[in-house]
Design an enzyme around this catalytic site. Structure first.
Site, PDB file in Angstrom:
ATOM      1  N   GLY A 267       0.798  -1.217   0.000  1.00 16.79           N
ATOM      2  CA  GLY A 267       0.000   0.000   0.000  1.00 16.79           C
ATOM      3  C   GLY A 267       0.825   1.258   0.000  1.00 16.79           C
ATOM      4  O   GLY A 267       0.302   2.357  -0.132  1.00 16.79           O
TER       5      GLY A 267
ATOM      6  N   SER B 287       3.496   1.650  -2.070  1.00 14.44           N
ATOM      7  CA  SER B 287       4.159   1.766  -3.370  1.00 14.44           C
ATOM      8  C   SER B 287       3.979   3.149  -3.976  1.00 14.44           C
ATOM      9  O   SER B 287       2.900   3.736  -3.914  1.00 14.44           O
ATOM     10  CB  SER B 287       3.600   0.738  -4.347  1.00 14.44           C
ATOM     11  OG  SER B 287       3.975  -0.553  -3.986  1.00 14.44           O
TER      12      SER B 287
END
Length: 275
Positions: free
Chosen positions: A231, A233
């Site tokens: 999450g 990234s």
């Protein structure tokens, strides 16, 4: 597990989309479910360049559709990870996502204030290799501009911010435990730039991916416990007030022997200048 879109960096950040897979760990693209491991609450007032990348149509409204992070590098330009815009994450081409937007100026994803700005154009680095995670960079063009005060400086090649041992911070709304516990409010985790040799040893090739020092940056906590995660990234890694990396991939979250691998911003500057 590979940290990509859903788990692109270990331990520090964790995105909220549970069904997406990120390129972190074995080089398997993930969508956006990583969070900061070992972090603490952060405020966009202190880091206005941090934004969330969102699509409620693809990821639902629980986390305001957030699936990746991003960082403002010009009033109408946001950097994120290329894998965040891949078909494996979105289920289609990015151009087909009808409500792709960035959430700026908001700590709580579903809170008041801030802005939700539609994305009017996307550019994915043509050199991006989803198998190796090399070139993991994309640019979002916003439909309206953010203030100049929201823009972060990018560290060019040779900047001292890239020196091993430099203290850094990674930001995100991703997994905070490595077990799927996503943050609803922005978090930040303290890490440090690590020698390339540490990631070369951790990721020599094979299912865990291969580290390339020329285009990737190694960062984390030598003792473990602080990292980006699913999450996170596409979110920013900042050192000495400059942007040095984007959460890209890794193996697990917050593990001492598996540092986070980030897209190196000095290489990203060259890719963008070439297009």
């Amino acid at each position: 597990m590979v940290r990509t879109v859903l788990r692109t960096v270990t331990g520090a950040l964790a995105l909220t989309v549970a069904a997406v897979v990120l390129p972190r760990g074995p080089a398997v693209p993930a969508a956006a479910d990583s969070i900061i491991i070992g972090g603490q609450p952060a405020h966009v007032a202190d880091s206005p360049w941090v934004v969330a990348v969102s699509s409620r149509d693809r990821f639902g409204g629980t986390r305001a559709g957030q699936f990746c992070g991003g960082v403002v590098i010009a009033p109408a330009k946001v950097l994120t990870a290329a894998h965040c815009l891949g078909r494996e994450v979105l289920g289609s081409e990015a151009s087909e996502v009808r409500d792709l937007l960035v959430i700026a100026g908001r700590d709580e994803l579903r809170g008041a204030g801030g802005q939700e700005i539609a994305v009017r154009g996307t550019w994915i680095n043509p050199g991006y290799d989803p198998d190796s995670n090399a070139g993991d960079l994309a640019v979002l063009t916003l439909s309206r501009e953010l203030p100049d005060s929201s823009v972060v400086r990018m560290a060019k090649e040779g900047d001292t911010a890239y020196e091993p041992g430099t203290r850094a911070q990674v930001y995100g709304w991703g997994d905070t435990t490595g077990g799927g516990t996503y943050a609803s409010a922005l978090r930040v985790a303290p890490v440090q730039v690590l020698p390339d040799q540490m990631c070369e040893q951790a990721y020599p090739g094979g299912s865990d991916g291969a580290y390339e020092a020329g285009t990737m940056l190694c960062a984390g906590d030598p003792e473990g416990g602080h990292d980006a995660c699913q999450g996170d990234s596409g979110g920013p890694l900042v050192a000495r007030g400059r942007l040095v990396g984007l959460v890209s991939w890794g193996n697990g979250c917050g593990q001492a022997d598996s540092p986070g691998v980030y897209t190196r911003i000095s290489a990203a500057i060259d890719w963008m200048a070439g297009h």
